[in-house]
Design a protein around this motif. Structure first.
Motif, PDB file in Angstrom:
ATOM      1  N   VAL A   1       0.836  -1.204   0.000  1.00  6.11           N
ATOM      2  CA  VAL A   1       0.000   0.000   0.000  1.00  6.11           C
ATOM      3  C   VAL A   1       0.870   1.253   0.000  1.00  6.11           C
ATOM      4  CG1 VAL A   1      -1.704   1.312   1.306  1.00  6.11           C
ATOM      5  CG2 VAL A   1      -1.903  -1.173   1.163  1.00  6.11           C
ATOM      6  N   ILE A   2       1.906   1.257   0.843  1.00  9.85           N
ATOM      7  CA  ILE A   2       2.810   2.407   0.905  1.00  9.85           C
ATOM      8  C   ILE A   2       3.534   2.581  -0.430  1.00  9.85           C
ATOM      9  CG2 ILE A   2       4.880   3.333   2.013  1.00  9.85           C
ATOM     10  CD1 ILE A   2       3.979   1.873   4.576  1.00  9.85           C
ATOM     11  N   ALA A   3       4.009   1.468  -0.995  1.00  8.27           N
ATOM     12  CA  ALA A   3       4.735   1.538  -2.272  1.00  8.27           C
ATOM     13  C   ALA A   3       3.844   2.074  -3.381  1.00  8.27           C
ATOM     14  CB  ALA A   3       5.268   0.159  -2.639  1.00  8.27           C
ATOM     15  N   PHE A   4       2.595   1.608  -3.436  1.00  2.00           N
ATOM     16  CA  PHE A   4       1.680   2.086  -4.473  1.00  2.00           C
ATOM     17  C   PHE A   4       1.423   3.578  -4.318  1.00  2.00           C
ATOM     18  CE2 PHE A   4      -2.783   2.873  -5.867  1.00  2.00           C
ATOM     19  CZ  PHE A   4      -2.532   2.788  -7.221  1.00  2.00           C
ATOM     20  N   THR A   5       1.278   4.042  -3.081  1.00  2.00           N
ATOM     21  CA  THR A   5       1.066   5.467  -2.835  1.00  2.00           C
ATOM     22  C   THR A   5       2.252   6.288  -3.323  1.00  2.00           C
ATOM     23  OG1 THR A   5      -0.278   4.931  -0.885  1.00  2.00           O
ATOM     24  CG2 THR A   5       0.559   7.183  -1.065  1.00  2.00           C
ATOM     25  N   LEU A   6       3.460   5.791  -3.041  1.00  2.00           N
ATOM     26  CA  LEU A   6       4.667   6.499  -3.485  1.00  2.00           C
ATOM     27  C   LEU A   6       4.776   6.504  -5.009  1.00  2.00           C
ATOM     28  CD1 LEU A   6       7.283   5.147  -0.893  1.00  2.00           C
ATOM     29  CD2 LEU A   6       6.277   7.432  -0.967  1.00  2.00           C
ATOM     30  N   ILE A   7       4.523   5.343  -5.633  1.00  2.00           N
ATOM     31  CA  ILE A   7       4.629   5.252  -7.094  1.00  2.00           C
ATOM     32  C   ILE A   7       3.580   6.136  -7.767  1.00  2.00           C
ATOM     33  CG2 ILE A   7       4.382   3.706  -9.083  1.00  2.00           C
ATOM     34  CD1 ILE A   7       5.535   1.479  -7.327  1.00  2.00           C
ATOM     35  N   LEU A   8       2.348   6.070  -7.271  1.00  2.00           N
ATOM     36  CA  LEU A   8       1.278   6.866  -7.865  1.00  2.00           C
ATOM     37  C   LEU A   8       1.559   8.357  -7.713  1.00  2.00           C
ATOM     38  CD1 LEU A   8      -1.489   7.005  -9.208  1.00  2.00           C
ATOM     39  CD2 LEU A   8      -2.528   6.898  -6.946  1.00  2.00           C
ATOM     40  N   GLY A   9       1.903   8.768  -6.490  1.00  2.00           N
ATOM     41  CA  GLY A   9       2.199  10.180  -6.267  1.00  2.00           C
ATOM     42  C   GLY A   9       3.395  10.650  -7.060  1.00  2.00           C
ATOM     43  N   GLY A  10       4.434   9.812  -7.108  1.00  2.00           N
ATOM     44  CA  GLY A  10       5.615  10.166  -7.872  1.00  2.00           C
ATOM     45  C   GLY A  10       5.339  10.263  -9.352  1.00  2.00           C
ATOM     46  N   SER A  11       4.508   9.358  -9.874  1.00  2.00           N
ATOM     47  CA  SER A  11       4.162   9.383 -11.296  1.00  2.00           C
ATOM     48  C   SER A  11       3.420  10.660 -11.663  1.00  2.00           C
ATOM     49  CB  SER A  11       3.306   8.162 -11.659  1.00  2.00           C
ATOM     50  OG  SER A  11       4.026   6.967 -11.492  1.00  2.00           O
ATOM     51  N   VAL A  12       2.482  11.059 -10.831  1.00  2.00           N
ATOM     52  CA  VAL A  12       1.703  12.266 -11.097  1.00  2.00           C
ATOM     53  C   VAL A  12       2.625  13.491 -11.145  1.00  2.00           C
ATOM     54  CG1 VAL A  12      -0.062  13.818 -10.192  1.00  2.00           C
ATOM     55  CG2 VAL A  12      -0.423  11.345 -10.130  1.00  2.00           C
ATOM     56  N   LEU A  13       3.554  13.575 -10.176  1.00  2.00           N
ATOM     57  CA  LEU A  13       4.463  14.722 -10.139  1.00  2.00           C
ATOM     58  C   LEU A  13       5.484  14.680 -11.275  1.00  2.00           C
ATOM     59  CD1 LEU A  13       5.210  14.941  -6.296  1.00  2.00           C
ATOM     60  CD2 LEU A  13       3.663  16.373  -7.640  1.00  2.00           C
ATOM     61  N   ALA A  14       6.012  13.490 -11.552  1.00  2.00           N
ATOM     62  CA  ALA A  14       7.093  13.370 -12.534  1.00  2.00           C
ATOM     63  C   ALA A  14       6.625  13.582 -13.966  1.00  2.00           C
ATOM     64  CB  ALA A  14       7.755  11.998 -12.421  1.00  2.00           C
ATOM     65  N   THR A  15       5.352  13.386 -14.213  1.00  2.00           N
ATOM     66  CA  THR A  15       4.844  13.487 -15.588  1.00  2.00           C
ATOM     67  C   THR A  15       3.985  14.723 -15.809  1.00  2.00           C
ATOM     68  OG1 THR A  15       2.941  12.091 -15.002  1.00  2.00           O
ATOM     69  CG2 THR A  15       4.884  10.993 -15.910  1.00  2.00           C
ATOM     70  N   ARG A  16       4.017  15.666 -14.894  1.00  2.00           N
ATOM     71  CA  ARG A  16       3.220  16.884 -15.059  1.00  2.00           C
ATOM     72  C   ARG A  16       3.804  17.733 -16.174  1.00  2.00           C
ATOM     73  NH1 ARG A  16       1.468  20.097  -9.759  1.00  2.00           N
ATOM     74  NH2 ARG A  16       0.345  21.157 -11.419  1.00  2.00           N
ATOM     75  N   THR A  17       3.019  17.901 -17.229  1.00  2.00           N
ATOM     76  CA  THR A  17       3.411  18.746 -18.357  1.00  2.00           C
ATOM     77  C   THR A  17       2.187  19.513 -18.822  1.00  2.00           C
ATOM     78  OG1 THR A  17       2.953  16.955 -19.927  1.00  2.00           O
ATOM     79  CG2 THR A  17       5.230  17.204 -19.167  1.00  2.00           C
ATOM     80  N   PRO A  18       2.388  20.621 -19.494  1.00  2.00           N
ATOM     81  CA  PRO A  18       1.236  21.338 -20.060  1.00  2.00           C
ATOM     82  C   PRO A  18       0.470  20.432 -21.011  1.00  2.00           C
ATOM     83  CG  PRO A  18       3.208  22.702 -20.142  1.00  2.00           C
ATOM     84  CD  PRO A  18       3.647  21.330 -19.722  1.00  2.00           C
ATOM     85  N   VAL A  19      -0.840  20.569 -21.021  1.00  2.00           N
ATOM     86  CA  VAL A  19      -1.691  19.714 -21.836  1.00  2.00           C
ATOM     87  C   VAL A  19      -1.271  19.734 -23.297  1.00  2.00           C
ATOM     88  CG1 VAL A  19      -4.040  19.393 -22.707  1.00  2.00           C
ATOM     89  CG2 VAL A  19      -3.668  19.898 -20.292  1.00  2.00           C
ATOM     90  N   GLY A  20      -0.895  20.874 -23.795  1.00  2.00           N
ATOM     91  CA  GLY A  20      -0.539  21.005 -25.198  1.00  2.00           C
ATOM     92  C   GLY A  20       0.675  20.204 -25.600  1.00  2.00           C
ATOM     93  N   ARG A  21       1.493  19.785 -24.647  1.00  2.00           N
ATOM     94  CA  ARG A  21       2.709  19.078 -24.989  1.00  2.00           C
ATOM     95  C   ARG A  21       2.518  17.574 -25.040  1.00  2.00           C
ATOM     96  NH1 ARG A  21       7.586  22.066 -21.658  1.00  2.00           N
ATOM     97  NH2 ARG A  21       7.210  24.152 -22.440  1.00  2.00           N
ATOM     98  N   ARG A  22       1.374  17.091 -24.653  1.00  2.00           N
ATOM     99  CA  ARG A  22       1.140  15.659 -24.689  1.00  2.00           C
ATOM    100  C   ARG A  22       0.653  15.262 -26.073  1.00  2.00           C
ATOM    101  NH1 ARG A  22      -0.900  13.273 -19.040  1.00  2.00           N
ATOM    102  NH2 ARG A  22       0.185  14.695 -17.659  1.00  2.00           N
ATOM    103  N   SER A  23       1.298  14.290 -26.657  1.00  2.00           N
ATOM    104  CA  SER A  23       0.956  13.898 -28.025  1.00  2.00           C
ATOM    105  C   SER A  23      -0.075  12.788 -28.039  1.00  2.00           C
ATOM    106  CB  SER A  23       2.207  13.419 -28.767  1.00  2.00           C
ATOM    107  OG  SER A  23       2.642  12.187 -28.258  1.00  2.00           O
ATOM    108  N   TYR A  24      -0.773  12.708 -29.133  1.00  2.00           N
ATOM    109  CA  TYR A  24      -1.755  11.638 -29.315  1.00  2.00           C
ATOM    110  C   TYR A  24      -1.085  10.280 -29.175  1.00  2.00           C
ATOM    111  CZ  TYR A  24      -5.161   8.730 -31.763  1.00  2.00           C
ATOM    112  OH  TYR A  24      -6.037   7.743 -32.108  1.00  2.00           O
ATOM    113  N   ARG A  25       0.073  10.120 -29.825  1.00  2.00           N
ATOM    114  CA  ARG A  25       0.721   8.817 -29.825  1.00  2.00           C
ATOM    115  C   ARG A  25       1.226   8.436 -28.443  1.00  2.00           C
ATOM    116  NH1 ARG A  25       0.339   4.216 -31.540  1.00  2.00           N
ATOM    117  NH2 ARG A  25      -0.173   5.168 -33.534  1.00  2.00           N
ATOM    118  N   THR A  26       1.750   9.412 -27.667  1.00  8.51           N
ATOM    119  CA  THR A  26       2.221   9.074 -26.332  1.00  8.51           C
ATOM    120  C   THR A  26       1.083   8.556 -25.485  1.00  8.51           C
ATOM    121  OG1 THR A  26       3.926  10.776 -26.462  1.00  8.51           O
ATOM    122  CG2 THR A  26       3.315  10.025 -24.267  1.00  8.51           C
TER     123      THR A  26
END
Length: 298
Positions: free
Chosen positions: A266-291
């Motif tokens: 449970v702790i690991a999932f919380t860390l991975i989920l929270g880390g993923s959200v922070l690490a992948t934060r980019t402006p909407v316009g920069r996310r591509s259809y293919r990605t």
């Protein structure tokens, strides 16, 4: 987002959280190469006619080398390793480890010449997420299955490599055509391997149902629904299912298979989920259809 968009989003959140459960059931009755062949061949048989009818194959021919590379890292290698790992790991553990894909994508993008700058917040997310992965892969959580943990982490690395190939080399190609051709290529690769390890007896109804679910629901239907979701809600919102699928995998593993959910998980999932959200934060316009359409835990 419209009501239809929310329905599609909910459907995809479940559909791509189900494979871990179905793989766990199927590997108990058929060899891993047979499992993968059943999934890719039926998926190809269902999607290829649609791609042909939409005339999406002609544009793919000049890009066959990159299509082959994409098929290797998105389907051929990871689907084999993930199924092999689940002969020893719980489906819940596999789903949690795959949750690290967005973090690995961010790291690989930076290491392979990505121009987007990583802010202090994103670096924090990477470190937090990797700490969660380390907690899952530690001796206590691994339960003596370090080799299987390594296999699933290699799957995550493959899934993280796929979006880089897709966004840089295949971004202008029709996604349904790309998916169909990759499934056909995987079928050709796995057919002789599966023939050498074909089961002597017909699998049980439970195993056959799991194989059908993997091929029809989690492959053919999943891609069709996901493309509709992107058209309805946009790639940025569609990609959020990456964070929800592992939670669905854990819930199904615990409720259906009676798998054990430890405090460390449970702790690991919380860390991975929270880390993923922070690490992948980019402006909407920069996310591509293919990605958005690649790198999913299929």
């Amino acid at each position: 987002m419209s009501r239809r968009g929310w329905l599609l989003f909910a459907a995809m959140s479940v559909i791509w959280g189900v494979p871990y459960l179905l793989i766990k059931i199927a590997v108990g009755g058929v060899p891993v190469p047979v499992l993968v062949l059943a999934r890719v061949s039926v998926g190809a048989a269902l999607l290829l006619p649609i791609a042909i009818r939409r005339r999406q194959l002609g544009a793919l021919r000049p890009h066959w080398r990159w299509l082959a590379a994409f098929a290797v890292v998105e389907i051929i290698v990871p689907w084999l390793l993930l199924s092999q790992a689940e002969t020893r790991l719980s489906s819940s553990m596999s789903g949690l480890l795959i949750a690290s894909v967005p973090i690995i994508v961010a790291v690989l993008a930076r290491l392979t010449g990505g121009t987007e700058r990583l802010s202090a917040l994103r670096w924090t997310g990477l470190l937090v997420g990797l700490a969660g992965v380390a907690l899952l892969a530690g001796p206590g959580a691994a339960g003596g299955h370090a080799g299987s943990i390594a296999e699933v982490l290699l799957v995550a690395l493959c899934y993280a490599t796929g979006p880089l190939i897709a966004s840089r080399k295949l971004s202008e190609l029709p996604p349904l055509g790309v998916t169909a051709v990759c499934l056909v290529f995987a079928s050709v690769v796995y057919a002789p391997v599966a023939a050498l390890d074909w089961p002597a007896a017909v699998p049980s109804v439970k195993v056959l149902a799991a194989l059908a679910g993997l091929a029809v629901l989690c492959t053919a239907v999943a891609f069709l629904v996901f493309f509709r979701l992107i058209a309805e809600a946009g790639p940025a919102r569609a990609s959020v299912i990456t964070y929800i699928n592992p939670a669905v995998a854990v819930a199904l593993g615990v409720s259906v298979l009676g798998e054990r959910l430890t405090p460390a998980m449970v702790i690991a999932f919380t860390l991975i989920l929270g880390g993923s959200v922070l690490a992948t934060r980019t402006p909407v316009g920069r996310r591509s259809y293919r990605t958005a359409v690649s790198g999913q835990p299929r």
